[in-house]
Design a protein around this motif. Structure first.
Motif, PDB file in Angstrom:
ATOM      1  N   MET A   1       0.913  -1.340   0.169  1.00  0.00           N
ATOM      2  CA  MET A   1       0.063   0.409  -0.027  1.00  0.00           C
ATOM      3  C   MET A   1       1.081   1.257   0.092  1.00  0.00           C
ATOM      4  N   PRO A   2       0.929   2.386  -0.677  1.00  0.00           N
ATOM      5  CA  PRO A   2       1.285   3.596  -0.558  1.00  0.00           C
ATOM      6  C   PRO A   2       0.996   4.237   0.203  1.00  0.00           C
ATOM      7  N   TYR A   3       0.154   4.287   1.256  1.00  0.00           N
ATOM      8  CA  TYR A   3      -0.103   4.637   2.090  1.00  0.00           C
ATOM      9  C   TYR A   3      -0.542   3.810   3.302  1.00  0.00           C
ATOM     10  N   ASP A   4      -0.234   4.192   4.861  1.00  0.00           N
ATOM     11  CA  ASP A   4      -0.213   3.106   6.369  1.00  0.00           C
ATOM     12  C   ASP A   4      -1.683   3.265   6.114  1.00  0.00           C
ATOM     13  N   ILE A   5      -2.473   2.115   5.976  1.00  0.00           N
ATOM     14  CA  ILE A   5      -4.103   1.823   6.183  1.00  0.00           C
ATOM     15  C   ILE A   5      -4.306   1.793   7.351  1.00  0.00           C
ATOM     16  N   HIS A   6      -3.978   1.480   8.119  1.00  0.00           N
ATOM     17  CA  HIS A   6      -3.411   1.291   9.759  1.00  0.00           C
ATOM     18  C   HIS A   6      -4.043   2.212  10.844  1.00  0.00           C
ATOM     19  N   ALA A   7      -3.004   3.176   9.795  1.00  0.00           N
ATOM     20  CA  ALA A   7      -2.497   4.558  10.277  1.00  0.00           C
ATOM     21  C   ALA A   7      -3.890   5.204  10.372  1.00  0.00           C
ATOM     22  N   LEU A   8      -4.085   5.135   8.942  1.00  0.00           N
ATOM     23  CA  LEU A   8      -5.923   5.532   9.002  1.00  0.00           C
ATOM     24  C   LEU A   8      -7.039   5.248   9.319  1.00  0.00           C
ATOM     25  N   ARG A   9      -7.268   4.149  10.127  1.00  0.00           N
ATOM     26  CA  ARG A   9      -8.120   3.670  10.457  1.00  0.00           C
ATOM     27  C   ARG A   9      -8.045   4.194  12.077  1.00  0.00           C
ATOM     28  N   ALA A  10      -6.788   4.237  12.086  1.00  0.00           N
ATOM     29  CA  ALA A  10      -6.592   4.400  13.747  1.00  0.00           C
ATOM     30  C   ALA A  10      -7.524   6.454  13.806  1.00  0.00           C
ATOM     31  N   ALA A  11      -6.816   6.824  13.244  1.00  0.00           N
ATOM     32  CA  ALA A  11      -6.588   8.399  13.227  1.00  0.00           C
ATOM     33  C   ALA A  11      -8.323   9.250  12.934  1.00  0.00           C
ATOM     34  N   GLU A  12      -8.285   8.362  11.574  1.00  0.00           N
ATOM     35  CA  GLU A  12     -10.187   8.527  10.703  1.00  0.00           C
ATOM     36  C   GLU A  12     -11.003   8.295  10.933  1.00  0.00           C
ATOM     37  N   PHE A  13     -10.984   6.977  11.441  1.00  0.00           N
ATOM     38  CA  PHE A  13     -11.898   5.478  11.154  1.00  0.00           C
ATOM     39  C   PHE A  13     -11.640   5.158  12.570  1.00  0.00           C
ATOM     40  N   PRO A  14     -11.646   5.193  13.357  1.00  0.00           N
ATOM     41  CA  PRO A  14     -11.564   4.378  15.021  1.00  0.00           C
ATOM     42  C   PRO A  14     -12.936   4.371  14.866  1.00  0.00           C
ATOM     43  N   TRP A  15     -13.713   3.437  14.490  1.00  0.00           N
ATOM     44  CA  TRP A  15     -15.564   3.119  14.369  1.00  0.00           C
ATOM     45  C   TRP A  15     -15.175   2.169  13.822  1.00  0.00           C
ATOM     46  N   ALA A  16     -14.425   1.479  12.348  1.00  0.00           N
ATOM     47  CA  ALA A  16     -13.913   0.449  11.040  1.00  0.00           C
ATOM     48  C   ALA A  16     -14.111  -0.829  11.998  1.00  0.00           C
TER      49      ALA A  16
END
Length: 377
Positions: A1-16
């Protein structure tokens, strides 16, 4: 992935982790940064003297700039509209159609891209609805052939079809409408944010998109792109004071000059929902940071395990399996309601449209989640 999907979920979509949300073609969530931006503005707005006069130009200007970056347009080619339906309706009445003209659309288009054209019958303009292919996709060959008719003045189509996820070849329509000097109007709500759109590389006349789906923005925010050279020929059918040139000077509003703004702001209606535009700008910023091409590549990877499972189970895939799909993957099982219920029982949120089960993941969904969905098939 060109971006860190787990960091993205933690920062922006914590309910995911609570549910597998695959319904972005209906409604996207608000990223955490967007929720903060909206709440911060509303907190300030609660005390009216905390809203600065420059907010009305800064917030709207930032939203236009964000929309322009999403489609590679100039900010003065962007007008802010509250919904896709409104933008298409304004476009339909602004284009200089004449009695006897025909506008061509595909069958099975979302109604927002059909009803505004039908209303032009009062001007003597008719709509030609072209049947779909046996797969239920727009028949691009027939649509393009219709442009040879001298009475046909343009074509209106979705960049991506709402039910099947079929992605139109906009480059072909662009080339043919440019060659024949006819209009190309694009409903892009199912494409912008998850598939690259470039109005410089692929010219269109008008493109409309709202923020509440793939753009992960609030209801009540959206934009209309109008090609710069065409704007002087566009006369909006609704008279809103914000669309007139003198509206920037609040000290002399009663000159009533009647001159439209020289740019796409002539389409803007008074009463901008500034809180929604703040949210739209924040969400657009997130998608642009991740990179639309990167998001598109990620979504195609997410589709793969579900496509493989559907093939193994003999479930027809209603979405093209080549590069003619964007974010949506639709399945056509014999009993759509039953499969939809099975997925919901398994913690998957998706939708049924036009006889298909529609799965629409986004940038923060993981391959592991899609493998779980594949297992439920």
């Amino acid at each position: 992935m060109p971006y860190d999907i787990h960091a993205l979920r933690a920062a922006e979509f914590p309910w995911a982790d609570r549910r597998i949300y695959l319904d972005h073609a209906s409604l996207g969530p608000l990223p955490a940064r967007t929720l903060r931006a909206v709440n911060e503005f509303n907190t300030r707005r609660a005390v009216p003297f905390q809203v600065a006069p420059e907010d009305f130009s800064t917030i709207t200007g930032d939203a236009r700039a964000g929309a322009a970056r999403l489609v590679n347009a100039a900010p003065d080619e962007i007008g802010l509209v509250q919904t896709t339906s409104l933008g298409l309706a304004l476009a339909a009445h602004a284009l200089p159609f004449r009695e006897g003209d025909i506008i061509v659309v595909s069958d099975r288009e979302f109604p927002s891209n059909v009803y505004p054209w039908k209303l032009l019958r009062d001007k003597g303009v008719s709509v030609d609805i072209v049947p779909c292919t046996p797969e239920g996709w727009p028949d691009e060959e027939r649509l393009l052939q219709r442009l040879a008719d001298p009475q046909v003045r343009g074509v209106a189509l979705s960049a991506v079809q709402f039910a099947t996820g079929y992605r139109a070849d906009l480059s072909r329509f662009s080339a043919e409408t440019r060659r024949r000097r006819k209009y190309l109007v694009v409903d892009a709500i199912q494409a912008v944010g998850v598939h690259p759109i470039d109005v410089r590389a692929t010219p269109v006349d008008i493109l409309v998109c709202a923020a509440q789906k793939w753009l992960l923005g609030p209801w009540g925010a959206g934009f209309l792109y109008a090609r710069k050279d065409l704007i002087p020929d566009l006369a909006p059918g609704v008279a809103s004071w914000l669309g007139y040139a003198e509206s920037d000077d609040l000290t002399r509003l009663t000159s009533y000059s009647g001159e439209y703004r020289p740019d796409a702001r002539r389409f803007e209606l008074s009463g901008h929902a500034l809180q929604d535009l703040v949210g739209f700008t924040a969400s657009a910023g997130l998608l642009l940071e991740l990179g639309i091409p990167a998001i598109a590549a990620h979504l195609r990877a997410l589709h793969a395990p579900v496509i493989a499972a559907a093939r193994a189970k003999g479930i027809p895939v209603a979405t093209p399996e080549d590069d003619r799909r964007a974010g949506t993957l639709s399945l056509r099982p014999a009993a759509p309601a039953r499969l939809h219920a099975r997925l919901r029982e398994g913690g998957v949120h998706c939708s049924v449209r036009e006889g298909v089960v529609r799965l629409s993941p986004h940038c923060y969904i993981t391959v592991e989640e899609m493998e779980r969905v594949a297992g439920m098939l």
